[in-house]
Structure formats: C-alpha cells, structure tokens
Design a protein around this motif. Structure first.
Motif, PDB file in Angstrom:
ATOM      1  N   LEU A 208       0.832  -1.197   0.000  1.00 56.44           N
ATOM      2  CA  LEU A 208       0.000   0.000   0.000  1.00 56.44           C
ATOM      3  C   LEU A 208       0.869   1.251   0.000  1.00 56.44           C
ATOM      4  N   MET A 209       1.883   1.293   0.838  1.00 56.70           N
ATOM      5  CA  MET A 209       2.742   2.474   0.906  1.00 56.70           C
ATOM      6  C   MET A 209       3.532   2.666  -0.386  1.00 56.70           C
ATOM      7  N   LEU A 210       4.019   1.582  -0.965  1.00 58.55           N
ATOM      8  CA  LEU A 210       4.747   1.700  -2.234  1.00 58.55           C
ATOM      9  C   LEU A 210       3.827   2.197  -3.342  1.00 58.55           C
ATOM     10  N   TYR A 211       2.609   1.677  -3.377  1.00 61.35           N
ATOM     11  CA  TYR A 211       1.667   2.142  -4.392  1.00 61.35           C
ATOM     12  C   TYR A 211       1.351   3.624  -4.210  1.00 61.35           C
ATOM     13  N   ILE A 212       1.081   4.034  -2.965  1.00 59.25           N
ATOM     14  CA  ILE A 212       0.760   5.441  -2.708  1.00 59.25           C
ATOM     15  C   ILE A 212       1.941   6.329  -3.091  1.00 59.25           C
ATOM     16  N   ALA A 213       3.157   5.866  -2.840  1.00 60.96           N
ATOM     17  CA  ALA A 213       4.338   6.664  -3.181  1.00 60.96           C
ATOM     18  C   ALA A 213       4.416   6.932  -4.674  1.00 60.96           C
TER      19      ALA A 213
ATOM     20  N   GLY B 250      10.869   6.659   2.514  1.00 57.34           N
ATOM     21  CA  GLY B 250      12.249   6.287   2.224  1.00 57.34           C
ATOM     22  C   GLY B 250      12.629   4.986   2.906  1.00 57.34           C
ATOM     23  N   PHE B 251      12.210   4.824   4.151  1.00 61.78           N
ATOM     24  CA  PHE B 251      12.447   3.576   4.876  1.00 61.78           C
ATOM     25  C   PHE B 251      11.677   2.422   4.236  1.00 61.78           C
ATOM     26  N   VAL B 252      10.426   2.682   3.827  1.00 60.36           N
ATOM     27  CA  VAL B 252       9.621   1.640   3.177  1.00 60.36           C
ATOM     28  C   VAL B 252      10.325   1.143   1.925  1.00 60.36           C
ATOM     29  N   LEU B 253      10.893   2.071   1.144  1.00 59.03           N
ATOM     30  CA  LEU B 253      11.621   1.669  -0.060  1.00 59.03           C
ATOM     31  C   LEU B 253      12.849   0.834   0.308  1.00 59.03           C
ATOM     32  N   ASP B 254      13.583   1.256   1.340  1.00 56.67           N
ATOM     33  CA  ASP B 254      14.740   0.477   1.793  1.00 56.67           C
ATOM     34  C   ASP B 254      14.323  -0.939   2.193  1.00 56.67           C
TER      35      ASP B 254
END
Length: 431
Positions: free
Chosen positions: A357-362, A420-424
């Motif tokens: 969800l967070m990656l999609y929203i980003a 940024g942390f989610v991407l990491d």
C-alpha cells in the motif's frame, strides 16, 4: 449512430439511445423492450408510463437522468425510481472524452445481476455499450439517499465530517474485501475473471510520462513555496522544513525503482483480485444492519478490474482524514485481511499488504499529487485569503477539496510511514 441518436449495442443487440432526447423519443416501448431483454421485466409485463424525466447534474463524464416509471403490474424486485447514465455528453467535449469508461461499467452491471452476488450494487434494469462510437447507457435503481434506513449521500473527500468516520471506512473495506474474496474463491462466474483481467497498467490512473528526479525535486520546491504561503491549509508536520528537506532527498530515489515496484505489485497473485477502483464515500450508500453495524453498497464501477489490493484500499480510503490513517491503519488492514479470509480468499500477511500500500501510494502520489499546488491556485484564485482548509471556497469545490485532501494524506503518510524507509525495506526483501 443514426441522425436520431440511436446505435446498436454490442451486448444485447438492441438499438440504444445516446442522449436524453432519444430516450424520450423511444419512451415506454423502448423501456419495455430493453428491460425485457435484460431479464429485469417479465415477458407479460410492460412499462405503461413515465412519471419523472429529470436531468441530473454531476459526475465527470456523460449526462444523467432521474427517471420514474409505472408498470402494468407489480413484480418482485422491479424498481420504479431509476437512475439513467449515458456515456456521452455531446455539449461538453472534455466530459465526452471519458465515454469509453462506461464499457466496463456496463459489462459489470450485466454480470452482477447473477444470484447471490456478494455485495450490494444498484439493481440493473438495462445496460449496453457500442464500443466503436463509445456510446452507452446504464439504467439502474435510484438509491433513495436519506430515506428510510439509508443514510444521506456523502460527498467526495468529506470523510472527516461523517458522524462515524471509522465505522464508514470499515464498511467500505469490508465490501471491497467481500467482492475480492468471492472472486478468489471461485464463487463468481468465470466471466468476471475473463472480462476483467489483471493489467499491470491499471496500477496507474491514466497515462503520464514519469517525472525525472530533477522534475520531482522541482515540484517539491514548488510545494515548499505553497506550504509557506498557505500554512493554514496544511497540517504542521507536512509543512515543516525538516520534512520538506527529507521529502526532497527521498523523491529522487523513486523514478529508478518505479518499474520494479510495479512489477512487484503485479507479481503476487494472492494480492490481486477483482475490486472497485474508487470505493470512496461518494460512490457508496450506507445503512445499519439489524445488529447496528454500518454496511454499504457500491456504485460507479467504471474502472472495475482485477488489481493489486493496495490500489483498491487506497481508493476506499483516499478521502479519509489524516487522523484516521495515523490511528487506525493497522486495525483497518487487519479487518480487510480477516474479511478476505472469511469469504474464502487467501490468508495475507497484513505487513506485506501495508508495504504494498505504501509503495503504491508513493508512486501514485509522485505521478499525480505533487502537481496539486498550481491546480489549487487555478481552482481557487483567492486562495491566499483562506484562513482554513474548511473555508467554503475549498469545501464547496469538489475538485479543490479532493486535491487538497489527497495531497495532505499522501504527504502525511510520507512523513508518518517514512516512505524512504519503506523503499529500503522493500529493496532489502527483494534482494
């Protein structure tokens, strides 16, 4: 299309009206034939009168009518107060460009008439579409907002003003999960899976060339100016210089990862199912069950498809206030996962769903929402005069209200969830 505004529909083969004048010309004879062809009206019954024929404003595409009819005799499940939606708007070329969106809505409406459909949708009396011209018509029951047990209609991105915002979000997510579960469990006809296949391009709403890292930083700089110039419109945390500096550093990392993120979102079949793309409060109606639980039905299925569940969850919650996201996100995701499993769907890891969800929203927000500041200024020329985001000049303008709300939600999540942390985290798991 002939000069009277009629064209043969692709699904049922009847000539269908492209606009209100053609429908009025066809009158009770057309409605009788159409409702019979769709299976909504018995062969020995007919429409005998039209008691209401009223233009209905609103929406982003096509013209609409409120239509009431009388029948020769009553029939179980047969509605008299109807809503008519045309795909075309011949008086507005911009709105008319969206005419192709109705094709999926028509296909879905016809299929959703099957017995035991898992969620409430408006009863369809007739629907058809002509792909070559983009001409379509959809006739459904008219939801009686504010009457009996049905709550009033709620406008888009006004979630914070609901009397029970959390309970309404729960109802939306339960409905989305129930449909997804039914499709994953094989309880829907195979036609749903065949006619609404998964398409990775559906992870983007429309077509837009991805921004470069420099273009994204330029948009962050423009947002910083907007935040400084209009502090009353934004929460303190997303206008703080430290957050904006972090955002500026983070955004350059996403363009090089966008394709891989989309591949990841499409790579886990258990997270892909038939869903409503925009199950927001304005596309729903609500009532209480006998146990006092808020339930809902969903309408406006123009972008229905198999999609990553993260996309559907954002669609249902994009209008919710930042407090709901901050305080209740984990509980809402757990509710969604439990409802999906209870309906026969797969058992999902809520933390994986959260990351998706967070990656999609980003990637969605970087593509669409960082352009909100100049758009807001164009929509509300006197924006500098506003002392609050609750000013009627924002709240009374759906486009401005929605852009500001979704921009705020997007950036608040970037801050609170640390994209940024989610991407990491994602890159570590993918390695």
């Amino acid at each position: 299309m002939n000069d009277r505004g009629w064209v043969a529909g692709d699904a049922l083969g009847l000539e269908i009206p492209a606009h209100a004048a053609a429908l009025r010309e066809g009158g009770i004879d057309f409605l009788t034939t159409a409702f019979r062809a769709c299976g909504a009206l018995a062969a020995d019954n007919r429409v005998v009168g039209i008691t209401r024929f009223e233009e209905c404003p609103g929406g982003s595409t096509g013209r609409k009518l409120l239509l009431s009819v009388a029948y020769q005799r009553s029939q179980a499940g047969l509605h008299s107060d109807l809503f008519v939606k045309f795909s075309r708007d011949f008086d507005d070329p911009i709105r008319d460009r969206g005419r192709s969106q109705m094709e999926r809505e028509v296909r879905f409406a016809l299929l959703a008439r099957e017995p035991g459909f898992p969620i409430a949708v408006p009863a369809c009396l007739f629907a058809d579409f002509h792909r070559e011209s983009g001409t379509g018509i959809l006739v459904t029951q008219c939801i009686a907002y504010g009457k009996g047990a049905i709550e009033p209609h709620y406008e888009k991105c006004m979630d914070e003003e609901l009397p029970e915002a959390l309970a309404h979000s729960e109802a939306l997510l339960r409905s989305v999960a129930r449909l997804a579960a039914a499709q994953k469990a094989g309880r829907l006809s195979e036609a749903f899976t065949r006619q609404f296949p998964f398409d990775i391009s559906q992870l983007s709403v429309g077509e837009r060339t991805p921004y470069t890292a420099r273009q994204l930083q330029n948009r962050v700089d423009r947002y910083a100016q907007f935040a400084a110039g209009h502090p009353a419109l934004l929460p303190q945390n997303i206008r703080a210089p430290a957050f904006i500096a972090r955002l500026r550093e983070d955004v350059v990392r996403f363009p090089g990862q966008e394709a891989a993120i989309k591949d990841y979102l499409g790579s886990r079949p258990e997270f892909i199912a038939l869903c409503h793309w925009n199950a927001n409060i304005d596309n729903a109606w609500f009532w209480r069950s006998p146990a006092g639980v808020i339930e809902c039905g969903l309408m406006d299925w123009g972008c229905v498809s198999q999609m990553n569940l993260a996309m559907a969850i954002w669609g249902a919650m994009s209008g919710a206030g930042t407090e709901l996201w901050d305080r209740h996100l984990d509980a809402l995701l757990s509710l969604f996962v439990a409802e999906l499993r209870a309906g026969g769907g797969p058992s999902l890891d809520p933390q994986v769903l959260r990351r998706m969800l967070m990656l999609y929203i980003a990637i969605m927000g970087l593509t669409w929402l960082l352009d909100a500041p100049p758009y807001l200024r164009s929509l509300v020329p006197d924006l500098a005069e506003l002392k609050s985001r609750f000013d009627p000049r924002i709240r009374g303008n759906e486009a401005a209200r929605s852009q500001l709300q979704m921009l705020t939600t997007f950036l608040n999540l970037w801050d609170r969830q640390d994209f940024g942390f989610v991407l990491d985290e994602h890159l570590t798991c993918a390695a």
